[in-house]
Design a protein around this motif. Structure first.
Motif, PDB file in Angstrom:
ATOM      1  N   TRP A  74       1.142  -1.240  -0.121  1.00 37.10           N
ATOM      2  CA  TRP A  74      -0.269   0.056  -0.160  1.00 37.10           C
ATOM      3  C   TRP A  74       0.977   1.350   0.009  1.00 37.10           C
ATOM      4  O   TRP A  74       0.361   2.453  -0.356  1.00 37.10           O
ATOM      5  N   ASP A  75       2.170   1.161   0.359  1.00 36.86           N
ATOM      6  CA  ASP A  75       3.011   2.362   0.450  1.00 36.86           C
ATOM      7  C   ASP A  75       3.046   2.817  -1.037  1.00 36.86           C
ATOM      8  O   ASP A  75       3.301   4.165  -1.171  1.00 36.86           O
ATOM      9  N   VAL A  76       3.000   2.268  -2.138  1.00 33.57           N
ATOM     10  CA  VAL A  76       2.881   2.816  -3.499  1.00 33.57           C
ATOM     11  C   VAL A  76       1.865   3.797  -3.899  1.00 33.57           C
ATOM     12  O   VAL A  76       2.102   4.642  -4.553  1.00 33.57           O
ATOM     13  N   PHE A  77       0.843   3.519  -3.068  1.00 34.88           N
ATOM     14  CA  PHE A  77      -0.216   4.591  -3.297  1.00 34.88           C
ATOM     15  C   PHE A  77      -0.301   5.692  -2.261  1.00 34.88           C
ATOM     16  O   PHE A  77      -0.779   6.737  -2.357  1.00 34.88           O
ATOM     17  N   GLU A  86       2.606   7.395  -2.288  1.00 36.79           N
ATOM     18  CA  GLU A  86       4.155   8.124  -3.045  1.00 36.79           C
ATOM     19  C   GLU A  86       3.453   9.215  -3.758  1.00 36.79           C
ATOM     20  O   GLU A  86       2.519   9.304  -4.420  1.00 36.79           O
ATOM     21  N   ALA A  87       4.264  10.204  -4.039  1.00 37.34           N
ATOM     22  CA  ALA A  87       4.307  11.371  -5.110  1.00 37.34           C
ATOM     23  C   ALA A  87       3.896  10.452  -6.338  1.00 37.34           C
ATOM     24  O   ALA A  87       4.612   9.795  -6.732  1.00 37.34           O
ATOM     25  N   GLY A  88       2.752  11.161  -7.179  1.00 41.21           N
ATOM     26  CA  GLY A  88       2.630  10.780  -8.411  1.00 41.21           C
ATOM     27  C   GLY A  88       1.725   9.421  -8.605  1.00 41.21           C
ATOM     28  O   GLY A  88       1.215   9.177  -9.434  1.00 41.21           O
ATOM     29  N   ALA A  89       1.386   9.142  -7.206  1.00 47.50           N
ATOM     30  CA  ALA A  89       0.562   7.806  -7.381  1.00 47.50           C
ATOM     31  C   ALA A  89      -0.823   8.394  -7.610  1.00 47.50           C
ATOM     32  O   ALA A  89      -1.500   9.497  -7.306  1.00 47.50           O
ATOM     33  N   PRO A  90      -1.904   7.546  -8.128  1.00 48.71           N
ATOM     34  CA  PRO A  90      -3.168   7.803  -8.297  1.00 48.71           C
ATOM     35  C   PRO A  90      -3.870   8.510  -7.044  1.00 48.71           C
ATOM     36  O   PRO A  90      -3.739   7.736  -5.947  1.00 48.71           O
ATOM     37  N   LYS A  91      -4.669   9.524  -7.196  1.00 46.55           N
ATOM     38  CA  LYS A  91      -5.352   9.816  -6.049  1.00 46.55           C
ATOM     39  C   LYS A  91      -6.721   9.223  -6.007  1.00 46.55           C
ATOM     40  O   LYS A  91      -7.520   8.877  -6.890  1.00 46.55           O
ATOM     41  N   MET A  92      -6.799   8.669  -4.553  1.00 52.55           N
ATOM     42  CA  MET A  92      -7.826   7.639  -4.301  1.00 52.55           C
ATOM     43  C   MET A  92      -9.243   8.544  -3.729  1.00 52.55           C
ATOM     44  O   MET A  92      -9.157   9.668  -2.957  1.00 52.55           O
ATOM     45  N   ASP A  93     -10.297   8.210  -4.355  1.00 54.99           N
ATOM     46  CA  ASP A  93     -11.717   8.864  -3.821  1.00 54.99           C
ATOM     47  C   ASP A  93     -12.273   8.168  -2.428  1.00 54.99           C
ATOM     48  O   ASP A  93     -12.714   8.397  -1.756  1.00 54.99           O
ATOM     49  N   PHE A  94     -11.934   6.677  -2.605  1.00 54.28           N
ATOM     50  CA  PHE A  94     -12.296   5.837  -1.623  1.00 54.28           C
ATOM     51  C   PHE A  94     -11.266   4.581  -1.213  1.00 54.28           C
ATOM     52  O   PHE A  94     -10.668   4.163  -2.288  1.00 54.28           O
ATOM     53  N   ILE A  95     -11.196   4.650   0.064  1.00 52.71           N
ATOM     54  CA  ILE A  95     -10.426   3.317   0.335  1.00 52.71           C
ATOM     55  C   ILE A  95     -10.962   2.437   1.272  1.00 52.71           C
ATOM     56  O   ILE A  95     -11.780   2.923   2.380  1.00 52.71           O
ATOM     57  N   ILE A  96     -10.984   1.158   0.930  1.00 48.30           N
ATOM     58  CA  ILE A  96     -11.912   0.222   1.618  1.00 48.30           C
ATOM     59  C   ILE A  96     -11.018  -1.048   2.086  1.00 48.30           C
ATOM     60  O   ILE A  96     -10.391  -1.498   1.305  1.00 48.30           O
ATOM     61  N   THR A  97     -10.986  -1.265   3.295  1.00 48.00           N
ATOM     62  CA  THR A  97     -10.182  -2.410   3.718  1.00 48.00           C
ATOM     63  C   THR A  97     -11.225  -3.572   3.859  1.00 48.00           C
ATOM     64  O   THR A  97     -12.436  -3.454   3.947  1.00 48.00           O
TER      65      THR A  97
END
Length: 159
Positions: free
Chosen positions: A68-71, A73-84
């Motif tokens: 999940w660290d890759v999301f 980082e700078a330049g990663a896609p911006k998330m609207d929703f995060i669901i565990t």
């Protein structure tokens, strides 16, 4: 039409989160781009999850376990929703997500832990897939531009 990025999180990113990514990315509404990751990603995607994701039409290049660290980082896609989607990941300290996305926990038992015949094992994955599909269908019917973490969490009780 605006597409919304959804990141599905699980500890190993090998089964439930992969199914969430595939369901969101191939949802008939076209409203979502699915992503998945894990806190301690495994070395490979579970073969049954892989088979189901490919049947849904997910690009095979996306079928890999990732941190999940890759999301974060700078330049990663911006998330609207995060669901565990697993209880372990829900209890872990998550990275700070850029853009303050709405978050929720939609817990499912780990289908890769099911013992039995190949048919019984596949049935466990299909049950998780169907549960995730119900919740994503409910999400797709909601006014996504007005959704917050509270209403996203309520989907868990409606499905």
């Amino acid at each position: 039409m605006k597409q919304y990025n959804i990141l599905f999180l699980c500890t190993h990113n090998s089964a439930r989160s992969i199914l969430g990514e595939a369901l969101a990315s191939t949802h008939p509404s076209g409203k979502f781009v699915g992503f998945s990751a894990g806190s301690t990603p495994g070395t490979s995607v579970n073969p049954i999850a892989r088979e189901l994701a490919l049947e849904m039409g997910l690009d095979p290049a996306k079928l890999k376990s990732k941190s999940w660290d890759v999301f974060g980082e700078a330049g990663a896609p911006k998330m609207d929703f995060i669901i565990t989607v697993c209880d372990n990941a829900a209890g872990e300290v998550c990275p700070i997500w850029p853009g303050n996305p709405a978050t929720a926990h939609w817990g499912f038992p780990d289908p890769s832990q099911v013992e039995g015949t190949d048919l019984e094992k596949k049935a466990a994955f299909v049950n998780v897939m169907n549960g995730l599909k119900k919740r994503i269908d409910i999400l797709a019917a909601m006014p996504l531009d007005k959704l917050d973490s509270m209403s996203l969490k309520e989907i868990h009780t409606k499905a």
